[in-house]
Design a protein around this motif. Structure first.
Motif, PDB file in Angstrom:
ATOM      1  N   PHE A   1       1.051  -0.915  -0.147  1.00  0.00           N
ATOM      2  CA  PHE A   1      -0.003   0.453  -0.379  1.00  0.00           C
ATOM      3  C   PHE A   1       0.854   1.400  -0.170  1.00  0.00           C
ATOM      4  N   PRO A   2       1.426   1.003  -1.412  1.00  0.00           N
ATOM      5  CA  PRO A   2       2.573   2.604  -1.250  1.00  0.00           C
ATOM      6  C   PRO A   2       2.069   3.841  -1.226  1.00  0.00           C
ATOM      7  N   LYS A   3       0.856   4.063  -1.709  1.00  0.00           N
ATOM      8  CA  LYS A   3       0.552   5.478  -1.866  1.00  0.00           C
ATOM      9  C   LYS A   3      -0.823   5.754  -0.773  1.00  0.00           C
ATOM     10  N   PHE A   4      -1.209   4.485  -0.188  1.00  0.00           N
ATOM     11  CA  PHE A   4      -1.659   5.050   1.197  1.00  0.00           C
ATOM     12  C   PHE A   4      -0.552   5.578   2.053  1.00  0.00           C
ATOM     13  N   PHE A   5       0.440   4.987   2.331  1.00  0.00           N
ATOM     14  CA  PHE A   5       1.638   5.626   3.488  1.00  0.00           C
ATOM     15  C   PHE A   5       2.416   6.604   2.599  1.00  0.00           C
ATOM     16  N   ALA A   6       2.201   7.200   1.681  1.00  0.00           N
ATOM     17  CA  ALA A   6       2.313   7.981   1.296  1.00  0.00           C
ATOM     18  C   ALA A   6       1.891   9.691   0.746  1.00  0.00           C
ATOM     19  N   SER A   7       0.314   9.533   1.551  1.00  0.00           N
ATOM     20  CA  SER A   7      -0.427   9.877   2.028  1.00  0.00           C
ATOM     21  C   SER A   7      -0.836  10.619   3.284  1.00  0.00           C
ATOM     22  N   ILE A   8       0.390   9.423   4.099  1.00  0.00           N
ATOM     23  CA  ILE A   8       0.131  10.222   5.712  1.00  0.00           C
ATOM     24  C   ILE A   8       1.229  10.875   6.402  1.00  0.00           C
ATOM     25  N   ALA A   9       2.131  10.766   4.846  1.00  0.00           N
ATOM     26  CA  ALA A   9       3.327  11.322   5.538  1.00  0.00           C
ATOM     27  C   ALA A   9       3.833  12.695   6.540  1.00  0.00           C
ATOM     28  N   GLY A  10       3.066  13.486   6.111  1.00  0.00           N
ATOM     29  CA  GLY A  10       2.718  14.526   6.104  1.00  0.00           C
ATOM     30  C   GLY A  10       2.158  14.696   7.891  1.00  0.00           C
ATOM     31  N   ALA A  11       1.031  13.598   7.683  1.00  0.00           N
ATOM     32  CA  ALA A  11       0.822  13.993   9.424  1.00  0.00           C
ATOM     33  C   ALA A  11       1.491  13.201  10.346  1.00  0.00           C
ATOM     34  N   LEU A  12       2.321  12.228   9.863  1.00  0.00           N
ATOM     35  CA  LEU A  12       4.082  11.790  10.441  1.00  0.00           C
ATOM     36  C   LEU A  12       4.509  12.314  11.304  1.00  0.00           C
ATOM     37  N   THR A  13       4.331  13.538  10.482  1.00  0.00           N
ATOM     38  CA  THR A  13       5.927  14.743  10.380  1.00  0.00           C
ATOM     39  C   THR A  13       5.101  15.223  11.497  1.00  0.00           C
ATOM     40  N   VAL A  14       3.959  15.703  11.399  1.00  0.00           N
ATOM     41  CA  VAL A  14       3.251  16.723  12.571  1.00  0.00           C
ATOM     42  C   VAL A  14       3.332  15.602  13.788  1.00  0.00           C
TER      43      VAL A  14
ATOM     44  N   GLY B   1       4.560   3.908  10.922  1.00  0.00           N
ATOM     45  CA  GLY B   1       3.908   4.294   9.604  1.00  0.00           C
ATOM     46  C   GLY B   1       5.353   4.918   8.966  1.00  0.00           C
ATOM     47  N   TYR B   2       6.254   5.485   9.690  1.00  0.00           N
ATOM     48  CA  TYR B   2       7.809   5.938   9.031  1.00  0.00           C
ATOM     49  C   TYR B   2       8.293   4.679   8.000  1.00  0.00           C
ATOM     50  N   VAL B   3       8.676   3.534   9.299  1.00  0.00           N
ATOM     51  CA  VAL B   3       8.790   2.581   8.485  1.00  0.00           C
ATOM     52  C   VAL B   3       8.000   2.550   6.932  1.00  0.00           C
ATOM     53  N   GLY B   4       7.152   2.320   6.569  1.00  0.00           N
ATOM     54  CA  GLY B   4       6.386   1.506   5.751  1.00  0.00           C
ATOM     55  C   GLY B   4       6.719   2.798   4.700  1.00  0.00           C
ATOM     56  N   VAL B   5       6.151   4.254   5.708  1.00  0.00           N
ATOM     57  CA  VAL B   5       6.655   5.307   4.037  1.00  0.00           C
ATOM     58  C   VAL B   5       7.968   5.173   3.879  1.00  0.00           C
ATOM     59  N   ASP B   6       8.480   4.815   4.670  1.00  0.00           N
ATOM     60  CA  ASP B   6      10.369   5.227   3.670  1.00  0.00           C
ATOM     61  C   ASP B   6      10.821   3.597   3.103  1.00  0.00           C
ATOM     62  N   TRP B   7      10.141   2.696   3.303  1.00  0.00           N
ATOM     63  CA  TRP B   7       9.991   1.167   2.324  1.00  0.00           C
ATOM     64  C   TRP B   7       9.542   1.308   0.766  1.00  0.00           C
ATOM     65  N   GLY B   8       8.150   1.778   1.625  1.00  0.00           N
ATOM     66  CA  GLY B   8       7.355   2.534   0.028  1.00  0.00           C
ATOM     67  C   GLY B   8       8.044   3.575  -0.976  1.00  0.00           C
TER      68      GLY B   8
END
Length: 219
Positions: free
Chosen positions: A129-142, A175-182
């Motif tokens: 689910f790379p698109k899902f994790f890409a969509s939450i990257a900003g929320a994770l940073t905040v 979440g970051y592991v999923g984001v960065d791996w995607g």
């Protein structure tokens, strides 16, 4: 803000790797960082780290980490990125050494096992689910910035620490592991990008491990 590493696009002049070779380089780079940390824990006395003046220790820690992160984010040369990666690995290893010295070895091994399983699970989800994790990257940073502020207020002003914060941080770095791996699998599969992606994943995984260890330690 998106890392410059994960904003890279294909360049006809770049030599790309096969998917298997690309993932192998990421894995080997991660293993190198973990081995360096393991060696530091086994061979550097905790007392020698504690003897360093706090201002000197934390000044050196942040200077090394920030310099290393700048190098692997900005460079497109594998050897420069690997050097920057090591500038992050070594100070992280000192922190890991200080933290694990407070816990029983069996607890540390359990935290390593849980971290490995969680990391593999999040990598699988990041692949699916790379698109899902890409969509939450900003929320994770905040969320991470807010947690850092809350922890600083709790520790330095209120003198307390709520255990729920550790659970929140674990979720954030999962979440970051999923984001960065995607993201790692969406950019050109070059040797330099593999090292840079491993560096980003390394920081996610070490932070995840330290929080899991802290949670297990409270039990």
């Amino acid at each position: 803000m998106e890392s410059p590493v994960f904003a890279r696009r294909a360049n006809p002049m770049d030599r790309t790797l096969s998917p298997a070779a690309y993932n192998l380089v990421i894995g080997l780079t991660l293993c190198w960082g973990f081995w360096v940390n393991w060696w530091m824990v086994g061979n550097i006395l905790v007392e020698s780290i504690r003897s360093i003046h706090p201002w000197l220790f934390f000044g050196g820690y942040f200077a090394s980490c920030l310099t290393g992160a700048w190098l692997f984010h900005r460079s497109n040369q594998p050897w420069v990125s690997f050097f920057g990666y090591n500038l992050v690995v070594v100070p992280f290893g000192l922190i890991v050494n200080l933290v694990v010295s407070r816990y029983d070895a069996s607890l540390v091994h359990e935290a390593i096992r849980i971290t490995a399983l969680v990391t593999l699970g999040m990598m699988l989800l990041g692949t699916l689910f790379p698109k899902f994790f890409a969509s939450i990257a900003g929320a994770l940073t905040v969320a991470l910035l807010l947690v850092i502020v809350v922890e600083l207020v709790e520790v330095f002003i209120l003198g307390i620490h709520h255990g729920v914060v550790d659970w929140i941080v674990v979720l954030i770095f999962c979440g970051y592991v999923g984001v960065d791996w995607g993201r790692a699998n969406q950019i050109p599969k070059t040797l330099d990008n593999a090292i840079d992606s491993a560096a980003a994943l390394y920081m996610d995984i070490i932070n995840l491990f330290l929080r899991i260890l802290r949670i297990l330690g409270r039990k």
